[in-house]
Design an enzyme around this catalytic site. Structure first.
Site, PDB file in Angstrom:
ATOM      1  N   ASN A  12      -1.824  -7.882   5.487  1.00 13.51           N
ATOM      2  CA  ASN A  12      -1.608  -6.477   5.153  1.00 13.51           C
ATOM      3  C   ASN A  12      -0.933  -6.417   3.767  1.00 13.51           C
ATOM      4  O   ASN A  12       0.160  -6.964   3.585  1.00 13.51           O
ATOM      5  CB  ASN A  12      -0.714  -5.863   6.242  1.00 13.51           C
ATOM      6  N   HIS A  15       2.622  -3.544   1.186  1.00 12.22           N
ATOM      7  CA  HIS A  15       3.915  -3.584   0.488  1.00 12.22           C
ATOM      8  C   HIS A  15       3.819  -4.126  -0.928  1.00 12.22           C
ATOM      9  O   HIS A  15       4.786  -4.011  -1.694  1.00 12.22           O
ATOM     10  CB  HIS A  15       4.963  -4.280   1.345  1.00 12.22           C
ATOM     11  N   ARG A  23       7.959   2.235  -8.893  1.00 10.10           N
ATOM     12  CA  ARG A  23       8.215   2.500 -10.308  1.00 10.10           C
ATOM     13  C   ARG A  23       7.093   3.282 -10.978  1.00 10.10           C
ATOM     14  O   ARG A  23       7.150   3.533 -12.179  1.00 10.10           O
ATOM     15  CB  ARG A  23       8.413   1.165 -11.048  1.00 10.10           C
ATOM     16  N   HIS A  48      -3.058   0.248   5.287  1.00  7.06           N
ATOM     17  CA  HIS A  48      -2.787   1.493   6.008  1.00  7.06           C
ATOM     18  C   HIS A  48      -2.734   2.615   4.983  1.00  7.06           C
ATOM     19  O   HIS A  48      -1.843   2.643   4.139  1.00  7.06           O
ATOM     20  CB  HIS A  48      -1.442   1.360   6.747  1.00  7.06           C
ATOM     21  N   ARG A  50      -1.694   6.001   4.443  1.00  3.79           N
ATOM     22  CA  ARG A  50      -0.858   6.987   5.135  1.00  3.79           C
ATOM     23  C   ARG A  50      -1.090   8.366   4.552  1.00  3.79           C
ATOM     24  O   ARG A  50      -1.448   8.517   3.386  1.00  3.79           O
ATOM     25  CB  ARG A  50       0.628   6.617   4.997  1.00  3.79           C
ATOM     26  N   ARG A  54       2.299   6.793   0.538  1.00  2.89           N
ATOM     27  CA  ARG A  54       3.533   6.184   0.016  1.00  2.89           C
ATOM     28  C   ARG A  54       3.302   4.788  -0.546  1.00  2.89           C
ATOM     29  O   ARG A  54       4.098   4.303  -1.321  1.00  2.89           O
ATOM     30  CB  ARG A  54       4.628   6.153   1.072  1.00  2.89           C
ATOM     31  N   GLU A  75      -6.302   0.807   8.553  1.00  5.20           N
ATOM     32  CA  GLU A  75      -5.457   1.440   9.573  1.00  5.20           C
ATOM     33  C   GLU A  75      -5.274   2.890   9.165  1.00  5.20           C
ATOM     34  O   GLU A  75      -4.970   3.179   7.999  1.00  5.20           O
ATOM     35  CB  GLU A  75      -4.076   0.794   9.600  1.00  5.20           C
ATOM     36  N   THR A 106       5.331   2.052  11.025  1.00  2.00           N
ATOM     37  CA  THR A 106       4.752   2.534  12.281  1.00  2.00           C
ATOM     38  C   THR A 106       5.682   2.208  13.460  1.00  2.00           C
ATOM     39  O   THR A 106       6.049   1.055  13.656  1.00  2.00           O
ATOM     40  CB  THR A 106       3.383   1.871  12.514  1.00  2.00           C
ATOM     41  N   GLU A 156      -4.897  -3.847  19.343  1.00  2.00           N
ATOM     42  CA  GLU A 156      -3.817  -4.552  18.650  1.00  2.00           C
ATOM     43  C   GLU A 156      -2.530  -4.206  19.377  1.00  2.00           C
ATOM     44  O   GLU A 156      -2.124  -3.045  19.448  1.00  2.00           O
ATOM     45  CB  GLU A 156      -3.743  -4.130  17.176  1.00  2.00           C
ATOM     46  N   HIS A 205       2.902  -6.198  13.785  1.00  2.00           N
ATOM     47  CA  HIS A 205       4.130  -5.461  13.501  1.00  2.00           C
ATOM     48  C   HIS A 205       5.371  -6.340  13.657  1.00  2.00           C
ATOM     49  O   HIS A 205       5.684  -6.783  14.748  1.00  2.00           O
ATOM     50  CB  HIS A 205       4.296  -4.211  14.358  1.00  2.00           C
TER      51      HIS A 205
HETATM   52  N1  PXP Z   1      -0.367  -3.687  12.369  1.00  3.23           N
HETATM   53  C1  PXP Z   1      -0.175  -2.359  12.325  1.00  3.23           C
HETATM   54  C2  PXP Z   1      -1.022  -1.502  13.196  1.00  3.23           C
HETATM   55  C3  PXP Z   1       0.771  -1.779  11.468  1.00  3.23           C
HETATM   56  O1  PXP Z   1       0.915  -0.445  11.436  1.00  3.23           O
HETATM   57  C4  PXP Z   1       1.521  -2.618  10.627  1.00  3.23           C
HETATM   58  C5  PXP Z   1       2.522  -2.023   9.686  1.00  3.23           C
HETATM   59  O2  PXP Z   1       1.843  -1.283   8.727  1.00  3.23           O
HETATM   60  C6  PXP Z   1       1.281  -4.003  10.678  1.00  3.23           C
HETATM   61  C7  PXP Z   1       0.353  -4.516  11.581  1.00  3.23           C
HETATM   62  C8  PXP Z   1       2.003  -4.964   9.793  1.00  3.23           C
HETATM   63  O3  PXP Z   1       3.350  -4.958  10.113  1.00  3.23           O
HETATM   64  P1  PXP Z   1       4.381  -5.799   9.230  1.00  3.23           P
HETATM   65  O4  PXP Z   1       4.335  -5.259   7.842  1.00  3.23           O
HETATM   66  O5  PXP Z   1       5.689  -5.574   9.923  1.00  3.23           O
HETATM   67  O6  PXP Z   1       3.922  -7.232   9.279  1.00  3.23           O
END
Ligand code: PXP
Length: 261
Positions: A12, A15, A23, A48, A50, A54, A75, A106, A156, A205
């Site tokens: 994922n 981040h 910034r 994801h 959103r 963000r 997602e 989430t 999931e 998660h």
């Molecule tokens: N799976 C889902 C459905 C999520 O919403 C998230 C967070 O966006 C993740 C996995 C990844 O979670 P983490 O960033 O804590 O590894």
């Protein structure tokens, strides 16, 4: 000996976009991170989009659709806006997740039992775009059964409660060890229920390089969607190495689980 399913890693990259958005610069580029993750052996790229944009923004989804060579897992919340985007972009996979504006990330899985009719309508339309369909739910047999009834391919299971209970340095260390065991048992039982119902079982998660070992040891988990811990390590050691080390952790966990079977 029972043959083992190879654990697949979905990286994922949300981040990476969080740092960019902090910034308002054009970098770091989540598309570059996705390519590095694939070079390092990731099986899937997860993002994801959103409602408040963000981190991942619409442009990222479009460019990743063009550049991801493995599988793009989008997602999203079950809303008309997101349905239009998915129909247009046609990701390889869609994971429906709950979304609250004020949450940090989430929190909790989808209430499939309480939202069957609404979700069923969205899933029907998403099926038309040819995407593999997944629901992000708590490790709860009722939610799993309701998901199977809706005909999705994948569930999931939310690993957040387990990860929280497994967190070190808490003031609740002793209780936490008890909770950790309890949460791990919930995941094991739920993974078995989902597997018996013919669902592909994913986890996601809060997973990091340590707590992932016990989850990877559960043989029914096929897919792991992991973001924050990989991006956090990548800041220090580089993206490819961070992804490779997570793949190694998944395999180490799976091997350790196999020895217990
Ligand atoms: N799976 C889902 C459905 C999520 O919403 C998230 C967070 O966006 C993740 C996995 C990844 O979670 P983490 O960033 O804590 O590894």
């Amino acid at each position: 000996m029972q043959s083992l399913i190879r654990p697949r890693l979905g990286v994922n990259v949300d981040h990476v976009a969080t740092v960019r958005q902090a910034r308002g610069t054009p970098y770091p580029e989540p598309v570059a991170a996705a390519s590095l993750a694939e070079l390092a052996g990731a099986d899937q790229i997860t993002i994801h989009l959103r409602e408040d944009r963000r981190h991942i923004v619409d442009r990222d989804v479009r460019v990743l659709r063009e550049t991801v060579g493995t599988r793009l897992n989008l997602e999203m919340a079950a809303t008309d806006e997101m349905l239009d985007i998915a129909t247009d972009i046609k990701p390889d996979m869609v994971t429906l997740v709950p979304e609250k504006r004020e949450e940090q990330t989430t929190e909790g899985g989808l209430d499939v039992v309480g939202n069957r009719d609404r979700l069923s309508g969205y899933l029907e339309k998403l099926r038309d775009c040819g995407a593999h369909l997944s629901l992000f739910i708590d490790p709860n047999p009722q939610q799993i059964a309701a998901s199977a009834d809706l005909g999705v391919e994948i569930v999931e299971l939310h690993t957040g409660d387990y990860c929280e209970a497994a967190a070190p340095f808490t003031n609740r260390r002793r209780e936490s060890e008890f909770d950790r065991h309890h949460e791990l048992q919930r995941l094991k039982k739920s993974a078995r229920v989902a597997d018996t119902l013919g669902l592909v079982v994913a986890a996601g998660h809060g997973l990091d390089y340590k707590n992932v070992l016990d989850v990877a040891a559960i043989p029914q988990f096929e897919e792991f969607n992991i973001g924050h811990s990989i991006v956090a390590r990548a800041v220090l050691v580089g993206f490819e190495r961070a992804v490779r080390e997570m793949i190694e952790a998944l395999h180490a966990g799976r091997r350790a689980g196999a020895e217990l079977l």
